[in-house]
Design an enzyme around this catalytic site. Structure first.
Site, PDB file in Angstrom:
ATOM      1  CG  ASP A 183      -1.235  -6.428   3.791  1.00 40.84           C
ATOM      2  OD1 ASP A 183      -1.450  -5.360   3.163  1.00 40.84           O
ATOM      3  OD2 ASP A 183      -2.094  -6.974   4.497  1.00 40.84           O
TER       4      ASP A 183
ATOM      5  CG  ASN B  61      -6.471   0.142  -0.050  1.00 44.61           C
ATOM      6  OD1 ASN B  61      -5.361   0.213  -0.578  1.00 44.61           O
ATOM      7  ND2 ASN B  61      -6.639  -0.282   1.188  1.00 44.61           N
TER       8      ASN B  61
ATOM      9  CG  HIS C 160      -9.089  -8.295   2.362  1.00 46.35           C
ATOM     10  ND1 HIS C 160      -8.216  -7.510   3.076  1.00 46.35           N
ATOM     11  CD2 HIS C 160     -10.094  -8.604   3.222  1.00 46.35           C
ATOM     12  CE1 HIS C 160      -8.673  -7.359   4.321  1.00 46.35           C
ATOM     13  NE2 HIS C 160      -9.809  -8.007   4.439  1.00 46.35           N
TER      14      HIS C 160
ATOM     15  CG  HIS D  24      -1.850  -1.157   1.266  1.00 45.08           C
ATOM     16  ND1 HIS D  24      -3.104  -1.108   0.701  1.00 45.08           N
ATOM     17  CD2 HIS D  24      -1.702  -2.419   1.742  1.00 45.08           C
ATOM     18  CE1 HIS D  24      -3.706  -2.286   0.854  1.00 45.08           C
ATOM     19  NE2 HIS D  24      -2.875  -3.099   1.491  1.00 45.08           N
ATOM     20  CG  LEU D  25       3.215   2.329  -3.099  1.00 43.56           C
ATOM     21  CD1 LEU D  25       3.605   2.585  -4.554  1.00 43.56           C
ATOM     22  CD2 LEU D  25       4.455   2.301  -2.218  1.00 43.56           C
TER      23      LEU D  25
ATOM     24  CG  ASP E 103      -5.733  -5.764  -0.041  1.00 40.44           C
ATOM     25  OD1 ASP E 103      -6.023  -6.856   0.467  1.00 40.44           O
ATOM     26  OD2 ASP E 103      -4.916  -4.968   0.464  1.00 40.44           O
TER      27      ASP E 103
END
Lengths: 315, 434
Positions: free
Chosen positions: B315, B105, B189, B73-74, B162
């Site tokens: 993750d 997301n 997910h 997740h950036l 996700d």
């Protein structure tokens, strides 16, 4: 003896000797409370903040009275969770309180572990007045004091906690404390309200109230919250009463003198019937009286008081 | 050689890595020089004596195909206080990764071509290849399919909602059918939200003791079972994210044996930690799915060993200090992992002889690229240079304050680890911290 920790966050991990010291001291404070002027100067000059994030009447009053009887200066900080949602984080509140240089924080919070978080952040002593569904140590201490007073012992007694064990901080603190003092502890309630792997805490699960009543010396009857019905965990409070309600009829069938505790507030006619709650085996009002003495004892010992409080005379 | 800033990558048109042990796919290990010009491997063996360029002594080091993290997740766009594409990619570099795939997301959600192009443009000049994953449903609403074809054309390597499950079985069926046509996987997910509800940790003895609401293992298992059935029916390419339970491992193993087209990942924290890490209300051990029991952990390790689990992904879920420095119930879910993954896996799996370095290469470099349909790096003349250089037993202590990630939310802070990346090479880009 002195307490090992400068906080009282729970009874999980508190030794038999420490619980014994708290109860002994509480009994001596109970005598103080019967004096014409029931007040001692023990905590004069100490400042205590009662930080209540959840609605509470009896616990807050009980702490406040205990603090006043010990001559401490008290501040009440009550906040609803809505004001927390408006933006002030617990951490910010804590920083503000710390800047006020106070000696004790008595905290009630809806999140389990919140007082543990507080204790990591500040120098003051933290007393847990109920955190989420985790612990309510002073309630369990006053319950145990009441049992000791009524039955003269705790070791070897069969104590069954009845009701919503899953969401009960009273249940957890009672389990930890009673086990440490050598009682046999059972839990009884609807299967949806018994926490998973609760046996790992060393308790017996009674699926039926009749089995619990057949063995119990003491019943600690928990409040059934109406929200549980909405959450789908209970079909109805009516059915709860049918299956688990403490009624006179059920008590009469046992032929045993079962001491009845309830942490309040009571839903009469749901978890317990009025004639039982107000009956000869009920010690519910003794619990309230003992609550003040226990909280005085805890504050006194956390402030560094040693051993039995022998009284410092009337003022 | 160490004069360059260890937080920055450099460009090198002519480079020779001398005397490292090369461990790649299938090949036998060899100790050799690799010389590279303009980002392309010129030869492997003994470097020509007239080679001109930067020489790096790699004796005692292991050179592997560049690590790839397919679950990151950036946070950009939208949550730049937690992480940015730049800081997240920097963290990947420092952790030894040459490529990653990032989850959609964000705010706004990566659910259309323009957003895919934005991510790629932001990351264009970085030494780490950043591959965006597009959302399955518009705005993660769980209802309408996104323009998956358009996004695939713009460079989306997979599709995922996700952070949330694809709750509606009908949507999952459509997504898998559609993505089969595009040759890109759907990453799910797996969580039945009616079972996890407001839980914050694994449901069991620990949650009972701590008075925290539990997330039962079946909240994952139930969804994995459904996903496998839908994948079997549609023959669509399904990838199961962050597997945490023994039940999921068993279900995936059975499905693979039946020939279902499914791949799966787990994360370093599920392989080395259990629910006990939550004691004292440690919010740095709070993530979804939650840390489980020792029995689950052992099943995951076995799943890695026997190939049921194809990938170790991090993750990586950055959060600010304030997101985590709060009461447990209010704390955000997720931990970061880019800068600890390799060290944790080397120390706890490779050095404990649970997997060997070759399996590490499969799980952390090659399999993720295979699943996403990306070119595989290797040691062959004419291939683009794409390597991670490891000092396999170098002792170090995790210090979150030194991370290149903007975030500090790791349960591994203070851990003593052995083995870390000392360099990455990707085309003409090189980062060296040897």
């Amino acid at each position: 003896m002195q307490l090992k920790s400068r906080h009282l966050l729970g009874l999980d991990g508190v030794s038999r000797e420490e619980i014994g010291a708290i109860m002994d001291t509480a009994f001596s404070f109970k005598k103080v409370l019967k004096r014409p002027i029931p007040k001692v100067p023990t905590l004069r000059g100490k400042t205590i903040v009662n930080l209540f994030y959840e609605a509470s009447t009896r616990t807050r009053f009980s702490f406040e009275l205990a603090e006043k009887r010990l001559s401490a200066d008290t501040l009440n900080f009550s906040t609803s969770s809505s004001s927390v949602l408006k933006g002030e984080t617990l951490k910010d509140t804590i920083r503000n309180i710390e800047a006020m240089k106070i000696d004790f924080v008595v905290m009630r919070h809806g999140a389990s572990g919140a007082p543990h978080f507080l204790a990591r952040c500040i120098d003051a002593s933290v007393v847990n007045a109920g955190d989420g569904i985790h612990e309510h140590p002073t309630q369990a201490l006053l319950d145990m004091m009441t049992i000791q007073e009524r039955l003269g012992k705790i070791k070897g007694l069969q104590v069954v906690i009845v009701g919503d064990i899953l969401h009960s901080r009273v249940a957890r603190s009672n389990i930890f404390g009673l086990k440490t003092l050598g009682a046999c502890v059972g839990v009884c309630g609807p299967a949806t309200l018994i926490p998973r792997e609760v046996e790992s805490l060393g308790v017996t699960v009674y699926p039926h109230i009749e089995d619990a009543l057949a063995e119990a010396d003491v019943l600690n009857v928990l409040r059934i919250q109406l929200e549980r019905q909405k959450g789908g965990l209970l079909p109805s409070t009516r059915e709860y009463r049918q299956l688990f309600g403490i009624t006179r009829q059920r008590l009469e069938q046992t032929n045993r003198k079962v001491t009845i505790l309830h942490p309040g507030p009571i839903n009469r006619g749901v978890e317990i019937d009025t004639d039982v709650a107000d009956g000869p085996f009920s010690v519910i009002l003794d619990q309230v009286t003992n609550g003040v003495a226990v909280r005085m004892s805890v504050l006194y010992l956390l402030a560094g008081g040693k051993g039995k409080f022998e009284g410092e005379g009337n003022e | 050689m160490n004069s360059q800033n260890q937080n920055k990558a450099a460009k090198e048109s002519s480079l020779c890595l001398k005397g490292g042990r090369l461990v790649g796919a299938g090949d036998k290990d060899q100790q050799a020089d690799i010389w590279i010009r303009d980002g392309v491997i010129q030869g492997i063996g003994e470097a020509p004596c007239d080679f001109k360029g930067r020489n790096i002594d790699c004796r005692g080091k292991i050179i592997i195909p560049g690590l790839f993290d397919m679950h990151v997740h950036l946070r950009e766009p939208g949550f730049e206080d937690k992480e940015t594409i730049q800081s997240g990619a920097d963290a990947a570099m420092a952790g030894g990764f040459t490529g990653l795939a990032c989850m959609p997301n964000t705010q706004p959600v990566i659910d259309n071509r323009a957003q895919i192009e934005f991510i790629r443009r932001q990351a264009r000049d970085h030494i780490v290849d950043v591959h965006p994953i597009g959302a399955v449903s518009k705005g993660l609403n769980g209802k309408e399919l996104t323009e998956m074809g358009d996004m695939a054309g713009a460079g989306a390597v997979a599709f995922s909602d996700d952070g949330k499950p694809v709750e509606r079985s009908g949507l999952l069926k459509n997504a898998l059918e559609y993505s089969r046509m595009l040759g890109r996987p759907v990453i799910d997910h797996c969580e039945d939200l009616t079972l996890s509800e407001s839980g914050g940790m694994n449901e069991g003895a620990e949650s009972t003791r701590l008075g925290l609401k539990g997330i039962p293992s079946i909240s994952e298992d139930v969804m994995v079972a459904r996903d496998l059935l839908v994948a079997e029916y549609t023959d669509g390419p399904l990838h199961i994210a962050h597997v945490s339970t023994a039940g999921s491992v068993r279900l995936i193993r059975e499905a693979k044996a039946r020939g279902v087209k499914v791949t799966a990942e787990t994360c370093p924290h599920y392989l080395v930690l259990t629910e006990e890490a939550v004691r004292e209300y440690n919010t740095r051990a709070k993530m979804k799915p939650p840390l489980r029991t020792e029995k689950d952990r052992k099943a995951l390790v076995q799943g890695i060993q026997d190939g049921t689990l194809d990938v170790i992904a991090t993750d990586h879920a950055p959060h600010t200090i304030d997101d985590k420095d709060t009461e447990f119930d209010s704390a955000a879910f997720g931990i970061i992992g880019l800068e600890t993954a390799l060290g944790v896996i080397l120390t706890r799996l490779v050095q404990e002889k649970i997997i060997d370095i070759r399996q590490l290469v499969e799980k952390m470099s090659l399999n993720p690229r295979r699943i996403l349909g990306l070119d595989l790096p290797g040691f062959k003349k004419g291939l683009k240079a794409n390597f991670t250089v490891l000092d396999p037993e170098k002792p170090w202590v995790v210090n979150a304050n030194e991370f290149l990630s903007r975030a500090r939310n790791t349960p591994f802070n203070g851990w003593k680890l052995n083995g870390k990346a000392v360099g990455v090479v990707n085309g003409t880009g090189i980062w060296w911290n040897g």
